[in-house]
Design an enzyme around this catalytic site. Structure first.
Site, PDB file in Angstrom:
ATOM      1  N   GLU A   1       7.689  57.211-153.236  1.00 36.43           N
ATOM      2  CA  GLU A   1       8.437  58.461-153.448  1.00 36.43           C
ATOM      3  C   GLU A   1       9.157  58.429-154.785  1.00 36.43           C
ATOM      4  O   GLU A   1       9.342  59.459-155.431  1.00 36.43           O
ATOM      5  CB  GLU A   1       9.402  58.683-152.270  1.00 36.43           C
ATOM      6  CG  GLU A   1       8.642  59.077-151.008  1.00 36.43           C
ATOM      7  CD  GLU A   1       9.359  58.809-149.708  1.00 36.43           C
ATOM      8  OE1 GLU A   1      10.549  58.424-149.730  1.00 36.43           O
ATOM      9  OE2 GLU A   1       8.709  58.954-148.651  1.00 36.43           O
TER      10      GLU A   1
ATOM     11  N   HIS B   1       9.203  52.269-154.514  1.00 34.84           N
ATOM     12  CA  HIS B   1       8.702  53.088-153.400  1.00 34.84           C
ATOM     13  C   HIS B   1       7.883  54.242-153.978  1.00 34.84           C
ATOM     14  O   HIS B   1       8.221  54.792-155.021  1.00 34.84           O
ATOM     15  CB  HIS B   1       9.869  53.612-152.566  1.00 34.84           C
ATOM     16  CG  HIS B   1       9.425  54.211-151.268  1.00 34.84           C
ATOM     17  ND1 HIS B   1       8.845  55.453-151.192  1.00 34.84           N
ATOM     18  CD2 HIS B   1       9.443  53.727-150.004  1.00 34.84           C
ATOM     19  CE1 HIS B   1       8.531  55.709-149.929  1.00 34.84           C
ATOM     20  NE2 HIS B   1       8.892  54.678-149.196  1.00 34.84           N
TER      21      HIS B   1
ATOM     22  N   ASN C   1      13.813  51.842-143.658  1.00 36.05           N
ATOM     23  CA  ASN C   1      14.162  52.614-144.854  1.00 36.05           C
ATOM     24  C   ASN C   1      14.628  53.987-144.391  1.00 36.05           C
ATOM     25  O   ASN C   1      13.814  54.823-144.014  1.00 36.05           O
ATOM     26  CB  ASN C   1      12.917  52.734-145.757  1.00 36.05           C
ATOM     27  CG  ASN C   1      13.158  53.651-146.949  1.00 36.05           C
ATOM     28  OD1 ASN C   1      14.292  54.013-147.252  1.00 36.05           O
ATOM     29  ND2 ASN C   1      12.083  54.026-147.624  1.00 36.05           N
ATOM     30  N   TRP C   2      15.944  54.174-144.422  1.00 36.07           N
ATOM     31  CA  TRP C   2      16.496  55.438-143.899  1.00 36.07           C
ATOM     32  C   TRP C   2      16.292  56.598-144.881  1.00 36.07           C
ATOM     33  O   TRP C   2      16.546  57.735-144.543  1.00 36.07           O
ATOM     34  CB  TRP C   2      17.983  55.280-143.603  1.00 36.07           C
ATOM     35  CG  TRP C   2      18.306  54.362-142.467  1.00 36.07           C
ATOM     36  CD1 TRP C   2      17.438  53.578-141.748  1.00 36.07           C
ATOM     37  CD2 TRP C   2      19.604  54.123-141.900  1.00 36.07           C
ATOM     38  NE1 TRP C   2      18.120  52.871-140.777  1.00 36.07           N
ATOM     39  CE2 TRP C   2      19.440  53.184-140.849  1.00 36.07           C
ATOM     40  CE3 TRP C   2      20.896  54.596-142.171  1.00 36.07           C
ATOM     41  CZ2 TRP C   2      20.519  52.730-140.085  1.00 36.07           C
ATOM     42  CZ3 TRP C   2      21.970  54.142-141.416  1.00 36.07           C
ATOM     43  CH2 TRP C   2      21.780  53.221-140.386  1.00 36.07           C
ATOM     44  N   LYS C   3      15.887  56.283-146.090  1.00 39.45           N
ATOM     45  CA  LYS C   3      15.714  57.312-147.133  1.00 39.45           C
ATOM     46  C   LYS C   3      16.997  58.142-147.267  1.00 39.45           C
ATOM     47  O   LYS C   3      18.076  57.608-147.094  1.00 39.45           O
ATOM     48  CB  LYS C   3      14.485  58.165-146.833  1.00 39.45           C
ATOM     49  CG  LYS C   3      13.243  57.335-146.524  1.00 39.45           C
ATOM     50  CD  LYS C   3      11.992  58.135-146.536  1.00 39.45           C
ATOM     51  CE  LYS C   3      10.825  57.260-146.094  1.00 39.45           C
ATOM     52  NZ  LYS C   3       9.536  57.886-146.280  1.00 39.45           N
TER      53      LYS C   3
ATOM     54  N   GLY D   1       9.874  53.914-142.038  1.00 38.02           N
ATOM     55  CA  GLY D   1      10.667  55.065-142.473  1.00 38.02           C
ATOM     56  C   GLY D   1      11.169  55.847-141.275  1.00 38.02           C
ATOM     57  O   GLY D   1      12.180  55.499-140.663  1.00 38.02           O
ATOM     58  N   GLY D   2      10.450  56.890-140.910  1.00 37.44           N
ATOM     59  CA  GLY D   2      10.908  57.814-139.866  1.00 37.44           C
ATOM     60  C   GLY D   2      11.335  57.133-138.576  1.00 37.44           C
ATOM     61  O   GLY D   2      12.377  57.471-137.999  1.00 37.44           O
TER      62      GLY D   2
ATOM     63  N   GLY E   1       4.808  58.979-143.731  1.00 32.78           N
ATOM     64  CA  GLY E   1       5.350  60.195-143.125  1.00 32.78           C
ATOM     65  C   GLY E   1       4.305  61.177-142.632  1.00 32.78           C
ATOM     66  O   GLY E   1       4.619  62.322-142.321  1.00 32.78           O
TER      67      GLY E   1
ATOM     68  N   GLU F   1       2.093  50.058-148.795  1.00 34.05           N
ATOM     69  CA  GLU F   1       2.320  51.370-148.197  1.00 34.05           C
ATOM     70  C   GLU F   1       1.339  52.378-148.799  1.00 34.05           C
ATOM     71  O   GLU F   1       1.606  52.931-149.884  1.00 34.05           O
ATOM     72  CB  GLU F   1       3.744  51.842-148.478  1.00 34.05           C
ATOM     73  CG  GLU F   1       4.817  50.942-147.911  1.00 34.05           C
ATOM     74  CD  GLU F   1       6.109  51.704-147.676  1.00 34.05           C
ATOM     75  OE1 GLU F   1       6.568  51.710-146.536  1.00 34.05           O
ATOM     76  OE2 GLU F   1       6.635  52.309-148.625  1.00 34.05           O
TER      77      GLU F   1
ATOM     78  N   SER G   1       3.848  55.245-141.484  1.00 33.25           N
ATOM     79  CA  SER G   1       3.688  55.792-140.128  1.00 33.25           C
ATOM     80  C   SER G   1       3.632  54.720-139.046  1.00 33.25           C
ATOM     81  O   SER G   1       2.937  54.883-138.037  1.00 33.25           O
ATOM     82  CB  SER G   1       2.459  56.705-140.052  1.00 33.25           C
ATOM     83  OG  SER G   1       2.644  57.841-140.878  1.00 33.25           O
TER      84      SER G   1
HETATM   85  C1  PEP Z   1       8.362  54.575-146.021  1.00 30.41           C
HETATM   86  O1  PEP Z   1       8.636  55.598-146.622  1.00 30.41           O
HETATM   87  O2  PEP Z   1       8.642  53.467-146.496  1.00 30.41           O
HETATM   88  C2  PEP Z   1       7.682  54.707-144.747  1.00 30.41           C
HETATM   89  C3  PEP Z   1       6.980  53.688-144.317  1.00 30.41           C
HETATM   90  O3  PEP Z   1       7.805  55.901-144.094  1.00 30.41           O
HETATM   91  P1  PEP Z   1       7.187  56.299-142.664  1.00 30.41           P
HETATM   92  O4  PEP Z   1       7.348  55.122-141.749  1.00 30.41           O
HETATM   93  O5  PEP Z   1       7.999  57.473-142.220  1.00 30.41           O
HETATM   94  O6  PEP Z   1       5.759  56.634-142.882  1.00 30.41           O
END
Ligand code: PEP
Length: 243
Positions: free
Chosen positions: A99, A97, A11-13, A226-227, A173, A167, A205
């Site tokens: 967010e 999600h 997920n590049w956001k 994500g990251g 994050g 999640e 994470s």
């Molecule tokens: C996400 O936002 O879906 C996610 C898993 O982010 P991160 O891996 O950066 O925690």
């Protein structure tokens, strides 16, 4: 229980412009030529769906959207429908999600409507669920996630049209992750509430260091990343850990 092939989804956001997004997609496509045991999915921002889709063409890496509107078309300025995602080459879409639940006020009913829209357009819906830190500390994490599932997953869910991403909000994050026992317990609880064979990804994470331990759990069917999905070598290391 039917065998569940792992899925590792990035997920590049709201990250990436054409040059770096295409470079990242090409680097992932290049690595995906090597043997790997999992399915791979990249969810770039909507502006990059077309060029990233072109860069991934023929690699076997699937393309997904990060959200969709419930309607197929209409006067919804700034929104994107599931049909538009399908038209842009997507096979999957992330819905609900945290967010979006937090910053856009999306409810379980909204997520359910978006999931139905995804199915209407022929997309697999990746429904995100997860508790906040205070809910975890209050000992109600499983109850919270169960309620989210009950409100978000429509009738008609099946292993080929649905993926769940667990999640924990407090793990996204932050560099924090639940204990292995907590991940196992939550995934087992989710599996008992959704159709057999449906994949449940862990997200929050995930990185090359912790991926192997998390992805080795039989209850975990892949990762939503994500990251770490913004670096090809890290994303690929997680994909390899899923093997
Ligand atoms: C996400 O936002 O879906 C996610 C898993 O982010 P991160 O891996 O950066 O925690």
């Amino acid at each position: 229980m039917p065998e569940r092939k792992a899925l590792v989804a990035g997920n590049w956001k709201m990250n990436g412009r054409r040059t770096d997004g295409v470079a990242l997609a090409r680097a992932i496509a290049e690595r995906a030529k090597a043997p790997h045991a999992c399915d791979l999915l990249v969810c770039p921002p909507a502006t990059l769906l077309r060029p990233v889709g072109e860069a991934l063409a023929g690699s076997g890496v699937a393309l997904g959207g990060q959200d969709c509107h419930a309607a197929a078309s209409g006067a919804f300025t700034g929104c994107i429908s599931a049909e538009m995602l399908h038209d842009a080459g997507c096979s999957h879409v992330i819905v609900g999600h945290s967010e979006r639940r937090q910053t856009c006020g999306e409810t379980d009913a909204d997520v359910q409507a978006k999931t139905l829209a995804a199915w209407r357009a022929g997309l697999v819906a990746i429904i995100c669920v997860g508790e906040t830190r205070s809910e975890r500390e209050a000992g109600i994490a499983i109850a919270v996630v169960s309620n989210q599932l009950a409100g978000s997953v429509p009738d008609g869910a099946a292993a080929d049209n649905l993926v769940i991403a667990y999640e924990p909000v407090w793990a996204i994050g932050t560099g924090l992750t639940p204990t292995i026992a907590d991940i196992t317990e939550m995934h087992a609880a989710i599996h008992s509430r959704i159709p057999a064979g449906t994949r449940i990804l862990y997200g929050g994470s995930v990185n090359p260091k912790n991926a192997a331990e998390i992805l080795a759990l039989p209850e975990v069917d892949g990762a939503l990343v994500g990251g770490a999905s913004l670096k090809a070598e890290d994303f690929w290391a997680i994909a390899e850990a899923a093997g």
